[in-house]
Structure formats: structure tokens, C-alpha cells
Scaffold this active site. Structure first.
Site, PDB file in Angstrom:
ATOM      1  N   ASN A   1       0.869  -1.175   0.000  1.00 25.67           N
ATOM      2  CA  ASN A   1       0.000   0.000   0.000  1.00 25.67           C
ATOM      3  C   ASN A   1       0.907   1.226   0.000  1.00 25.67           C
ATOM      4  OD1 ASN A   1      -1.785   2.051   0.473  1.00 25.67           O
ATOM      5  ND2 ASN A   1      -2.394   1.381   2.522  1.00 25.67           N
ATOM      6  N   TRP A   2       1.007   1.858  -1.170  1.00 19.97           N
ATOM      7  CA  TRP A   2       1.939   2.982  -1.302  1.00 19.97           C
ATOM      8  C   TRP A   2       1.398   4.251  -0.647  1.00 19.97           C
ATOM      9  CZ3 TRP A   2       3.900   2.796  -7.129  1.00 19.97           C
ATOM     10  CH2 TRP A   2       4.510   1.551  -7.349  1.00 19.97           C
ATOM     11  N   LYS A   3       0.128   4.238  -0.293  1.00 22.29           N
ATOM     12  CA  LYS A   3      -0.523   5.427   0.279  1.00 22.29           C
ATOM     13  C   LYS A   3      -0.275   6.630  -0.651  1.00 22.29           C
ATOM     14  CE  LYS A   3      -0.156   3.255   4.758  1.00 22.29           C
ATOM     15  NZ  LYS A   3      -0.027   3.389   6.206  1.00 22.29           N
TER      16      LYS A   3
ATOM     17  N   HIS B   1      -9.386   1.237   4.947  1.00 20.70           N
ATOM     18  CA  HIS B   1      -8.113   1.393   5.661  1.00 20.70           C
ATOM     19  C   HIS B   1      -8.326   2.333   6.846  1.00 20.70           C
ATOM     20  CE1 HIS B   1      -4.008   2.579   6.552  1.00 20.70           C
ATOM     21  NE2 HIS B   1      -3.631   1.476   5.938  1.00 20.70           N
TER      22      HIS B   1
ATOM     23  N   GLU C   1      -6.722   4.740   7.908  1.00 21.46           N
ATOM     24  CA  GLU C   1      -6.546   6.168   7.594  1.00 21.46           C
ATOM     25  C   GLU C   1      -7.812   6.726   6.956  1.00 21.46           C
ATOM     26  OE1 GLU C   1      -2.908   5.584   5.419  1.00 21.46           O
ATOM     27  OE2 GLU C   1      -1.930   5.056   7.320  1.00 21.46           O
TER      28      GLU C   1
ATOM     29  N   GLU D   1      -5.016  -4.690  10.718  1.00 24.55           N
ATOM     30  CA  GLU D   1      -3.982  -3.673  10.894  1.00 24.55           C
ATOM     31  C   GLU D   1      -4.238  -2.916  12.189  1.00 24.55           C
ATOM     32  OE1 GLU D   1      -2.127  -2.560   6.835  1.00 24.55           O
ATOM     33  OE2 GLU D   1      -3.839  -1.249   7.152  1.00 24.55           O
TER      34      GLU D   1
ATOM     35  N   GLY E   1       2.850   2.559  10.685  1.00 23.38           N
ATOM     36  CA  GLY E   1       3.796   3.652  10.502  1.00 23.38           C
ATOM     37  C   GLY E   1       4.538   4.037  11.771  1.00 23.38           C
TER      38      GLY E   1
ATOM     39  N   SER F   1       3.760  -1.925  10.252  1.00 21.08           N
ATOM     40  CA  SER F   1       5.212  -1.988  10.432  1.00 21.08           C
ATOM     41  C   SER F   1       5.807  -3.356  10.084  1.00 21.08           C
ATOM     42  CB  SER F   1       5.600  -1.569  11.860  1.00 21.08           C
ATOM     43  OG  SER F   1       5.216  -0.223  12.093  1.00 21.08           O
TER      44      SER F   1
ATOM     45  N   GLY G   1       3.066  -1.032   4.214  1.00 21.39           N
ATOM     46  CA  GLY G   1       3.120   0.390   3.878  1.00 21.39           C
ATOM     47  C   GLY G   1       4.542   0.795   3.558  1.00 21.39           C
ATOM     48  N   GLY G   2       5.227   1.397   4.535  1.00 25.10           N
ATOM     49  CA  GLY G   2       6.555   1.977   4.310  1.00 25.10           C
ATOM     50  C   GLY G   2       7.544   1.055   3.607  1.00 25.10           C
TER      51      GLY G   2
HETATM   52  P1  13P Z   1       3.309   0.552   7.593  1.00 23.62           P
HETATM   53  O1  13P Z   1       3.798  -0.756   7.013  1.00 23.62           O
HETATM   54  O2  13P Z   1       4.030   1.741   7.058  1.00 23.62           O
HETATM   55  O3  13P Z   1       3.214   0.502   9.081  1.00 23.62           O
HETATM   56  O4  13P Z   1       1.787   0.714   7.055  1.00 23.62           O
HETATM   57  C1  13P Z   1       0.899  -0.311   7.218  1.00 23.62           C
HETATM   58  C2  13P Z   1      -0.336   0.003   6.456  1.00 23.62           C
HETATM   59  O5  13P Z   1      -1.096   0.868   6.834  1.00 23.62           O
HETATM   60  C3  13P Z   1      -0.591  -0.753   5.220  1.00 23.62           C
HETATM   61  O6  13P Z   1      -1.886  -0.541   4.758  1.00 23.62           O
END
Ligand code: 13P
Length: 251
Positions: free
Chosen positions: A9-11, A95, A97, A167, A173, A213, A234-235
Site C-alpha cells: 500500500n503505497w498510500k 483502511h 486512515e 492492521e 507507521g 510496520s 506500507g513503508g
Molecule cells: P506501515 O507498514 O508503514 O506501518 O503501514 C501499514 C499500512 O497501513 C498498510 O496498509
């Protein structure tokens, strides 16, 4: 056996050139691992370019969100038909967010889920508790509420395509991942609930990803848990080497 799904997930990250460099790096480093399903979910404006770059490869294309209506006066929104027109196979829904920052609810996630399935996409439905909820002992109740609400009226047949992503909000993050045991406990709970909703056999078929994470150094242990069937990253999905290492840990 459930085939693991590792999705990036590149956000709201990357530009066109860096998106293309990332997927070209991934195509080089993934090799031909067919025991793992892999997907990237770039920002919607880059779905076309990224989709063209990965066409015919083992990497599937996913979107980060969609609107539940087929078309109409919904400024700024994107429909499921538009996503499948661009070659998307997956869509992330609900998600944390989007729930926290954009007012999405279990009811709106449910509408999107129905539209995504009707449009032929594989939905990745996200659930997770906040730190406050975990510390007050409400995790099980929060997750059950999100699962029941987000999956309301889904039939056992429809659940075949479903992917759930657990999640924990406090792990996203933050560099603070859930321990394998903490994650497995919630995954097992989710599978039990899916069994109540759709029957035990169907529940065994649903993939439940962990997200929060996930990094190359913690992926193998998380993914070795019996009810963890992949990761939503994510990251660490923004670099080809770390994302490829997580895929390798799932294989
Ligand atoms: P991180 O891997 O950056 O913690 O993000 C997780 C995430 O929200 C994937 O959708």
C-alpha cells in the site's frame, strides 16, 4: 492451503518516475515466485502507468479506495468500473486512515465491498483497533464490530473472494509491530467469526493479512503463524529490496 498475498500500500507516496522505477526494481528482484500472490497499490493517478509496466507479470494491480456508485456526480471519486478498466484486480477498503481521516464507517465500507465484488475485484477489507481500545481491553469487541458491520449481508459464496487485513492502528507507521502472538490471536478470532458468518469451510479459505510496520526482519515470524496469510505493507513497500524480501519471507 491459502496462498499468501503480499500487497504494497503505497498510500500518498511516489511520483510517476519513482513509481515506475519501483516496479521495474520489483520485476527484477522478485524472480518467478509462484507460491505467493503479490500486488502493488499505487495512488490512483499512477494506476495506468504502473499497470502497463506490470502487465503479464506475477504482480497484480490494486487501488487504495473506490466509490460504491457506478457513475455520476461524485466529484473526485473513482468507480469500480474505472479501476477494472485500468486492470486492477484488488482494492483496499476501509483502511484505518480512511476511517479516521475521511469519515469512512463500517456501513460505507460495506457499500464499497458489495460494489467491488459486483465489479469483479478482490476486496481487501481493513480492520484494526486503536491503542486506547487495546489498552482498555476492547480489541476483540472492536474487531468483531468492524467485521460484522463491514461484511453485513455478504453471502458465503461472496466471501470466497474476500481478503481481510488486520492492521492494529497503533502499529501503522510507528515501527511498533504487533508481536506474532498478538497478531495470531486476533487473526484466529477473525477466522472464528468468519466461521460463524459463512461456515467453517468458507472461513478456512479467506486470506487474512497482517499490516502494521511489517519489515524484512519481522515478516518471516509473522507470516509463519497459522492464521496469518500475507501482509499489507506500507513503508517497506516503497523500496524494491525490502518489499521483495518480505515476499521472499512468505514463500
Ligand atoms: P506501515 O507498514 O508503514 O506501518 O503501514 C501499514 C499500512 O497501513 C498498510 O496498509
Amino acid at each position: 492451503m491459502r496462498k499468501p498475498l503480499i500487497a504494497g500500500n503505497w498510500k500518498m507516496n511516489m511520483l510517476r518516475d519513482s513509481s515506475l522505477a519501483l516496479v521495474h526494481g520489483l520485476l527484477d528482484s522478485l524472480g518467478s515466485n509462484t507460491t505467493v500472490d503479490v500486488a502493488v497499490c499505487p495512488p490512483s493517478v499512477y494506476l495506468h502507468d504502473v499497470g502497463a509496466a506490470i502487465r503479464g507479470s506475477q504482480i497484480g494491480l490494486g487501488a487504495q479506495n473506490m466509490h460504491h456508485q457506478a457513475e455520476g456526480a461524485f466529484t473526485g471519486e473513482v468507480s469500480v468500473q474505472m479501476l477494472s478498466d485500468l486492470g486492477c484486480r484488488y482494492v483496499i477498503l476501509g483502511h484505518s486512515e480512511r476511517r479516521e481521516l475521511f469519515g469512512e464507517t463500517d456501513a460505507s465500507v460495506n457499500q464499497k465491498l458489495m460494489a467491488a465484488l459486483a465489479g469483479g475485484l478482490t476486496p481487501i477489507v481493513c480492520v484494526g483497533e486503536t491503542l486506547e481500545q487495546r489498552e482498555s481491553g476492547a480489541t476483540e469487541q472492536v474487531i468483531a464490530g468492524q467485521i460484522r458491520g463491514s461484511l453485513a449481508d455478504l453471502t458465503a459464496h461472496q466471501s470466497e473472494k474476500l481478503v481481510i487485513a488486520y492492521e492494529p492502528v497503533w502499529a501503522i507507521g510507528t515501527g511498533k509491530t504487533a508481536s506474532p502472538a498478538q497478531a495470531e490471536e486476533v487473526h484466529a478470532q477473525i477466522r472464528g467469526l468468519l466461521g460463524e458468518l459463512f461456515g467453517a469451510d468458507q472461513a478456512q479459505a479467506v486470506r487474512i493479512q497482517y499490516g502494521g510496520s511489517v519489515k524484512p526482519d519481522n515478516a518471516a515470524e509473522l507470516l509463519s503463524q497459522p492464521n496469518i496469510d500475507g501482509a499489507l505493507v506500507g513503508g517497506a513497500s516503497l523500496k524494491a529490496d525490502s518489499f521483495a524480501a518480505i515476499v521472499a519471507a512468505a514463500g
